[in-house]
Design an enzyme around this catalytic site. Structure first.
Site, PDB file in Angstrom:
ATOM      1  N   GLU A  36     -34.594   5.571   5.962  1.00 24.81           N
ATOM      2  CA  GLU A  36     -34.576   6.794   5.177  1.00 24.81           C
ATOM      3  C   GLU A  36     -33.473   7.330   4.491  1.00 24.81           C
ATOM      4  O   GLU A  36     -33.276   8.195   3.712  1.00 24.81           O
ATOM      5  CB  GLU A  36     -35.443   7.965   5.960  1.00 24.81           C
ATOM      6  N   THR A  47     -40.304   1.476   6.723  1.00 23.71           N
ATOM      7  CA  THR A  47     -39.760   1.371   8.010  1.00 23.71           C
ATOM      8  C   THR A  47     -40.484   0.563   8.925  1.00 23.71           C
ATOM      9  O   THR A  47     -41.481  -0.151   8.655  1.00 23.71           O
ATOM     10  CB  THR A  47     -40.149   3.081   8.381  1.00 23.71           C
ATOM     11  N   TRP A  55     -33.038  15.884  30.778  1.00 24.80           N
ATOM     12  CA  TRP A  55     -32.757  14.867  29.885  1.00 24.80           C
ATOM     13  C   TRP A  55     -31.813  13.676  30.431  1.00 24.80           C
ATOM     14  O   TRP A  55     -30.751  14.046  30.611  1.00 24.80           O
ATOM     15  CB  TRP A  55     -32.712  14.980  28.362  1.00 24.80           C
ATOM     16  N   LYS A  68     -37.437  12.065  30.393  1.00 20.56           N
ATOM     17  CA  LYS A  68     -37.494  13.231  30.941  1.00 20.56           C
ATOM     18  C   LYS A  68     -37.778  13.447  32.168  1.00 20.56           C
ATOM     19  O   LYS A  68     -38.845  13.317  32.793  1.00 20.56           O
ATOM     20  CB  LYS A  68     -38.686  14.229  30.022  1.00 20.56           C
TER      21      LYS A  68
HETATM   22  P1  AMP Z   1     -33.980   1.751  10.813  1.00 24.89           P
HETATM   23  O1  AMP Z   1     -34.740   2.681   9.922  1.00 24.89           O
HETATM   24  O2  AMP Z   1     -34.966   0.440  11.296  1.00 24.89           O
HETATM   25  O3  AMP Z   1     -32.889   1.070  10.216  1.00 24.89           O
HETATM   26  O4  AMP Z   1     -33.851   2.609  12.326  1.00 24.89           O
HETATM   27  C1  AMP Z   1     -33.102   3.697  11.968  1.00 24.89           C
HETATM   28  C2  AMP Z   1     -32.947   4.257  13.699  1.00 24.89           C
HETATM   29  O5  AMP Z   1     -31.651   3.232  14.202  1.00 24.89           O
HETATM   30  C3  AMP Z   1     -32.054   5.490  13.845  1.00 24.89           C
HETATM   31  O6  AMP Z   1     -32.880   6.608  13.615  1.00 24.89           O
HETATM   32  C4  AMP Z   1     -31.728   5.494  14.828  1.00 24.89           C
HETATM   33  O7  AMP Z   1     -32.395   5.677  16.202  1.00 24.89           O
HETATM   34  C5  AMP Z   1     -31.185   4.018  15.389  1.00 24.89           C
HETATM   35  N1  AMP Z   1     -29.701   3.849  14.913  1.00 24.89           N
HETATM   36  C6  AMP Z   1     -28.885   3.696  13.754  1.00 24.89           C
HETATM   37  N2  AMP Z   1     -27.688   3.152  13.616  1.00 24.89           N
HETATM   38  C7  AMP Z   1     -27.491   3.862  15.147  1.00 24.89           C
HETATM   39  C8  AMP Z   1     -26.363   3.850  15.844  1.00 24.89           C
HETATM   40  N3  AMP Z   1     -25.077   3.710  15.254  1.00 24.89           N
HETATM   41  N4  AMP Z   1     -26.355   4.333  16.968  1.00 24.89           N
HETATM   42  C9  AMP Z   1     -27.476   4.596  17.590  1.00 24.89           C
HETATM   43  N5  AMP Z   1     -28.725   4.649  17.130  1.00 24.89           N
HETATM   44  C10 AMP Z   1     -28.608   4.079  15.806  1.00 24.89           C
END
Ligand code: AMP
Length: 551
Positions: free
Chosen positions: A331, A187, A449, A444
């Site tokens: 994940e 990650t 929120w 917040k």
């Molecule tokens: P990563 O593991 O780097 O791909 O990051 C995942 C995170 O990206 C998710 O937990 C979300 O917070 C954000 N994310 C992914 N797709 C979207 C989406 N379509 N809209 C809003 N947030 C997203």
């Protein structure tokens, strides 16, 4: 009673064998920045994957479960590594080439990578790290770039083409347990150390089938997919695997990810589909507005990784590029939800609003919302809580070394094993997920929120605003308040008062949510995978580096 069905393991080698025979004439095209891109058929990729597997096993002594890393752009050789490494029983570890050097070194050590396949153009990034990478025994270099910096490296250096040349073009792929590790990805680690997610053959196989469903990306061998999302970002969202199941042609941009070459490759190679995070598309939109090109082939665009601003979706619609919004995480392999509007909404006023949601869960992904006190919230489209998911391609733990117990931190996994996503939102009765924010980005203010994403989207719908990011900053009275950081378009005339009035108009944003603090920045800082890096903005604000106007 047991079933009477055959039990054939779901293996990546089966995807490769299928793709390179049944779809042998489909192509992987790699952009070179020269007159002609480089073209290779799926059959050739299959043969070269077998050669690479022989080279790794017989030449470099790679064994089952050994980690073989890639530090590569999106290109045909990277696709070969995607198939060869897991198919032979080793583990593909894709390295994020945009991470800070120390983090990259930490990750290679944590995964105990034995081999790194690196693109020549990335040698300058890798070479200075090698002294900190004692587990790495071999470096395999592919493509153009100076090898000089590798001289004197402790590891043995090989040329990709020389290493695979003359090896057998078939490989007797082992019949592995489908639950064994196939690939791993860390990650991006915005807080704390990066965490390793290890995908299995089974999870990748099932995920690929879902990617191919009509309600997901739904492509066929008549399509060409421009894979802008990096192969180190959650397996390029599963596209290399999924396309070998269906024969979709791949167009790989290599290191040419700037708006101008992207526009050029769309015009000349005529892909029908493309996938990337919103910031890439914002850049392309700017380029196409400044220098219009014939991009009429591109009719389907998958946007995910961050919320798709409504203004971006509307602008792409006008260009004939239909955006499909999707949500996922490292994940979740990553496909978690995809926004295809329901039949009853198609052609109605509701359609656009449905398309802007993060979308519906596919049959294999279950979602639920948990409130601050741990209570289960209803799917009523109103109750907002943290999204938790489970399914056959969702992580149930993090990697903690090959022989160690996997990690299941309580802030990431519920007691009954669901993944806590850290994303906050609502789910409608018909299963559409709408994310309002990341739990850590939500503002917040006085016990209520405020969604930073909602403010950003409203700001970016103003014609003078190129990009906008909103972060929470401490406030004596309210606890936290929003700070609007705005990137203005060239020649923009709007001032902060105008933008604030615009936000309040037409019920875009409730009055109490309007930001008092404003600043203009040159560009929004981006993370290693091209998302807004709000951590940097918060730090800049705390360090007094931003010139803030209070309205
Ligand atoms: P990563 O593991 O780097 O791909 O990051 C995942 C995170 O990206 C998710 O937990 C979300 O917070 C954000 N994310 C992914 N797709 C979207 C989406 N379509 N809209 C809003 N947030 C997203």
């Amino acid at each position: 009673m047991l079933s009477t069905m055959q039990d054939v393991p779901l293996l990546i080698s089966r995807i490769l064998t299928h793709g390179s025979t049944v779809h042998g004439s489909s192509r992987v095209t790699t952009w070179t920045g020269e007159a002609e891109p480089h073209r290779r058929t799926f059959a050739e990729v299959g043969a070269r994957s077998a050669q690479l597997a022989h080279a790794l096993r017989d030449g470099l002594g790679v064994n089952t479960d050994d980690r073989v890393a890639t530090l590569m752009w999106n290109n045909a050789e990277h696709v070969e590594a995607y198939f060869a490494i897991p198919s032979m029983g080793a583990v593909l570890h894709t390295l994020n080439l945009r991470l800070p050097a120390e983090q990259l070194a930490w990750i290679v050590q944590h995964a105990a990578d034995r081999v790194i396949i690196v693109n020549g153009s990335l040698v300058p990034l890798l070479a200075p790290l090698l002294s900190q990478l004692p587990t790495v025994e071999h470096i395999v270099v592919s493509g153009p770039g100076d090898r000089g910096p590798l001289a004197g490296a402790g590891a043995q250096v090989h040329e990709y083409e020389e290493l695979i040349a003359g090896r057998p073009t078939a490989y007797d792929w082992p019949e592995l347990d489908e639950r064994r590790a196939a690939a791993m990805c860390y990650t991006s680690g915005t807080t704390g150390e990066p965490k390793g997610v290890v995908y299995s053959h089974r999870s990748i196989y099932l995920h690929s089938m879902q990617v191919n469903m009509t309600q997901s990306m739904g492509l066929t061998d008549q399509d060409t997919s421009l894979v802008v999302v990096p192969q180190f970002h959650v397996n390029a969202w599963g596209l290399p695997h999924a396309t070998f199941m269906t024969g979709v042609n791949l167009l790989m941009p290599d290191r040419f990810l700037q708006p101008a070459p992207l526009a050029e490759m769309i015009e000349s190679e005529r892909p029908s589909h493309a996938a990337a995070v919103p910031t890439i598309w914002q850049g392309l939109l700017g380029e196409l507005t400044a220098r219009p090109r014939n991009v009429s082939s591109l009719t389907q665009v998958t946007i995910g990784g961050a919320a798709c601003p409504p203004s971006l979706m509307a602008a792409f619609d006008k260009l004939g590029m239909r955006v499909c919004h999707a949500w996922g995480m490292t994940e979740t392999s990553p496909l978690g939800t995809v926004s295809r509007p329901p039949a009853h909404a198609v052609g109605t006023d509701e359609e656009f609003a449905y398309r802007l949601t993060q979308g519906r869960f596919p049959a294999s992904v279950e979602g639920r919302l948990t409130g601050p006190g741990g209570e289960r919230l209803p799917w009523d489209g109103e109750s907002a809580g943290e999204l938790e998911v489970r399914g056959p391609w969702i992580a149930g733990a993090y990697y903690n070394g090959p022989d160690a117990e996997p990690l299941r931190p309580a802030d990431k996994f519920s007691e009954d094993g669901w993944l806590k996503t850290g994303d906050v939102g609502t789910i409608s009765p018909d299963g559409f997920l709408t994310l309002t924010d990341r739990a850590k980005d939500v503002i917040k203010s006085g016990g209520e929120w405020i969604s930073s994403v909602e403010l950003e989207n409203a700001l970016m719908s103003h014609p003078d605003v190129a990009e906008a990011a909103v972060v929470a900053v401490p406030d004596d009275k309210w606890g936290e308040r929003p700070l609007a950081t705005v990137v203005l378009r060239q020649g923009a005339t709007a001032d902060f008062e105008t933008l604030r009035t615009f936000l309040a108009e037409e019920g875009r944003i409730a009055k109490w949510q309007l930001p008092e603090r404003w600043t203009v920045i040159e560009s929004v800082p981006k993370t290693s995978v091209g998302k807004f890096d709000k951590k940097v903005l918060r730090r800049q604000y705390a360090d007094g580096q931003l010139e803030v106007t209070r309205l």
